[in-house]
Design an enzyme around this catalytic site. Structure first.
Site, mmCIF file in Angstrom:
data_model
loop_
_atom_site.group_PDB
_atom_site.id
_atom_site.type_symbol
_atom_site.label_atom_id
_atom_site.label_comp_id
_atom_site.label_asym_id
_atom_site.label_seq_id
_atom_site.Cartn_x
_atom_site.Cartn_y
_atom_site.Cartn_z
ATOM 1 N N LYS A 38 29.038 9.787 59.328
ATOM 2 C CA LYS A 38 28.480 10.844 58.477
ATOM 3 C C LYS A 38 29.345 11.006 57.232
ATOM 4 O O LYS A 38 30.465 10.490 57.180
ATOM 5 C CB LYS A 38 28.421 12.160 59.268
ATOM 6 C CG LYS A 38 29.782 12.651 59.778
ATOM 7 C CD LYS A 38 29.636 13.823 60.756
ATOM 8 C CE LYS A 38 30.976 14.226 61.336
ATOM 9 N NZ LYS A 38 30.831 15.258 62.392
ATOM 10 N N TYR A 278 48.513 21.989 32.233
ATOM 11 C CA TYR A 278 47.900 23.326 32.172
ATOM 12 C C TYR A 278 48.772 24.375 32.846
ATOM 13 O O TYR A 278 49.261 24.179 33.955
ATOM 14 C CB TYR A 278 46.551 23.317 32.899
ATOM 15 C CG TYR A 278 45.470 22.533 32.212
ATOM 16 C CD1 TYR A 278 45.044 22.879 30.926
ATOM 17 C CD2 TYR A 278 44.866 21.461 32.852
ATOM 18 C CE1 TYR A 278 44.034 22.147 30.301
ATOM 19 C CE2 TYR A 278 43.852 20.740 32.233
ATOM 20 C CZ TYR A 278 43.441 21.094 30.957
ATOM 21 O OH TYR A 278 42.448 20.381 30.351
ATOM 22 N N MET A 326 41.514 17.294 35.711
ATOM 23 C CA MET A 326 40.268 16.705 36.203
ATOM 24 C C MET A 326 40.324 15.176 36.277
ATOM 25 O O MET A 326 39.842 14.570 37.239
ATOM 26 C CB MET A 326 39.100 17.133 35.312
ATOM 27 C CG MET A 326 37.759 16.626 35.817
ATOM 28 S SD MET A 326 36.382 17.128 34.771
ATOM 29 C CE MET A 326 35.976 18.720 35.441
HETATM 30 C C1 PLP Z 1 31.759 14.678 63.422
HETATM 31 C C2 PLP Z 1 31.471 14.674 64.873
HETATM 32 C C3 PLP Z 1 32.170 13.804 65.734
HETATM 33 C C4 PLP Z 1 33.319 12.958 65.272
HETATM 34 O O1 PLP Z 1 34.524 13.700 65.362
HETATM 35 P P1 PLP Z 1 35.946 13.061 64.980
HETATM 36 O O2 PLP Z 1 36.901 14.167 65.211
HETATM 37 O O3 PLP Z 1 35.831 12.682 63.534
HETATM 38 O O4 PLP Z 1 36.161 11.888 65.856
HETATM 39 C C5 PLP Z 1 31.780 13.767 67.058
HETATM 40 N N1 PLP Z 1 30.782 14.554 67.523
HETATM 41 C C6 PLP Z 1 30.112 15.424 66.733
HETATM 42 C C7 PLP Z 1 29.039 16.269 67.323
HETATM 43 C C8 PLP Z 1 30.442 15.526 65.390
HETATM 44 O O5 PLP Z 1 29.782 16.402 64.618
#
Ligand code: PLP
Length: 394
Positions: A38, A278, A326
């Protein structure tokens, strides 16, 4: 984005490290691995990471959004994809279109999925998500009977898996360990209830990276009905990053995949007391060389690192100084005569073997590795080594 990059600043992702990490997280105890990609593979690039993970023995991919899954499907990846949370009910048809396996837990979404499956005259595998103590999404133990009876009446939805998510697996103290054990106990109770309803899941899963590394119990889940395979859902560990300060993945042999390099774009000599950047939040403690590096917070270097992190130039460590801007940040090199064009390592290991870890940035910026990696922006070009994904490891 222009196809030709003129930037000296680049993020390099080592897919061999990803493959190594997949093999390490899988171990040899027979668990199946779901590679969680993801958020564009935690900033590393979902598609290349997914391909490397599958080549190294992962059999599932995990994403948060249908859109993320669609990108993988459009790229020609046909491995099973677990959708880690329910999309809105209106998105149920897309779950089928992209051949996804959703976590399910709410009657409204389950009804929408049933309807979509009827419309398309097909069936769909689902994984039931139980909330055993995360307090986020998932069926509470009290509501399992309701959800199981709805699923039991469905001729279109098949329970292929049952999973839960751990809230404190990345903490190593006794209280946190007890929480993990209690969640796994509650999960076992939930599995008994599911078994009473005749569920015969193929997969059971609870572990994220932290649990996969530290909780052997989370790697051997059992259900009263049928033979099951334990699936571990690993994200952060694929990338060789630590889930928390307490849990350093290097001690488990995982290797960071991501490095960020640039070069010195400009140098000037400044005198003691010169204010820089800055807000003039830094003043030169002595005369010396001040180098500009063309990377900034719009690339994902947290502005919170102002005066709190180092870079490597020519095998030596120098401090980032003054407010991070930036597009650029400044480095004070003292009497070391740096010149424009000198290589700068912001993250990773440099020629002389010095290393700067995302863990150090996370700590200095008061956050976690997940946030640093996933917030490296698209402006920062990604390069992959080896250049082409090779075959599966023997
Ligand atoms: C993101 C996620 C994972 C992965 O977790 P990590 O700590 O990155 O290994 C596993 N299960 C669910 C439901 C998640 O949302």
């Amino acid at each position: 984005m222009a196809t030709t990059s003129h930037r000296p600043t680049v993020c390099v992702i080592d897919l061999d490290a990803v493959r190594h990490n997949v093999a390490t997280l899988r171990g040899d105890d027979g668990v199946a691995l779901c590679a969680v990609v993801k958020a564009d593979g935690y900033g590393h690039g979902a598609e290349p990471v997914a391909r490397a993970a599958l080549a190294a023995g992962a059999t599932w991919l995990g994403v948060a959004l249908i859109e993320e899954a669609a990108t993988l499907r459009d790229a020609g990846i046909d491995a099973p994809i677990l959708l880690l949370s329910e999309p809105p009910p209106s998105a149920a048809p897309a779950v089928l279109t992209y051949n996804l396996t959703p976590f399910v837990y709410s009657p409204a979404f389950i009804a929408a999925l049933q309807h979509a499956a009827e419309q398309q005259d097909t069936t769909v595998n689902v994984h039931v998500k139980i909330d055993t103590g995360m307090g986020r999404v998932g069926v509470a133990n009290d509501n399992i009977t309701q959800v199981m009876s709805i699923l039991g009446e469905s001729d279109r939805l098949a329970i292929e898996g049952i999973g839960t998510h751990l809230a404190r697996a990345d903490e190593t103290d006794d209280a946190a360990r007890a929480t993990t054990r209690a969640q796994l106990d509650r999960f076992a109770t939930a599995l008994d209830v599911c078994a009473d309803y005749g569920a015969t899941p193929t997969y059971l899963h609870a572990a994220n990276t932290a649990a996969a590394l530290t909780s052997p119990a989370s790697r051997k889940l059992r259900c009263a009905t049928g033979t099951t395979t334990t699936l571990v859902r690993c994200g952060i560990g694929l990338y060789g990053l630590s889930p928390s300060v307490q849990l350093d993945v290097a001690t488990y042999g995982l290797r960071p995949a991501l490095t960020v390099h640039s070069h010195v774009s400009y140098v000037k000599r400044i005198v003691k007391g010169t204010p820089v950047s800055y807000g003039h939040r830094w003043h030169a403690p002595c005369d010396g060389y001040l180098a500009t590096v063309p990377i900034g917070y719009a690339d994902g270097v947290p502005r919170a690192l102002t005066n709190r992190a180092d870079v490597l130039i020519g095998g030596e460590r120098f401090p980032m100084v003054g407010t991070i801007t930036m597009d650029q940040l400044l480095v004070f090199c003292g009497e070391r005569p740096v010149t424009a064009g000198d290589a700068v390592t912001l993250l990773g290991t440099d020629v002389a073997g010095g290393t700067i870890r995302i863990e150090a940035w996370a700590h200095a910026a008061g956050t976690i590795t997940y946030e640093i990696a996933s917030q490296l922006t698209q402006r920062l070009p990604r390069r992959y080594v080896p250049e082409r994904t090779v075959q599966a490891e023997p």
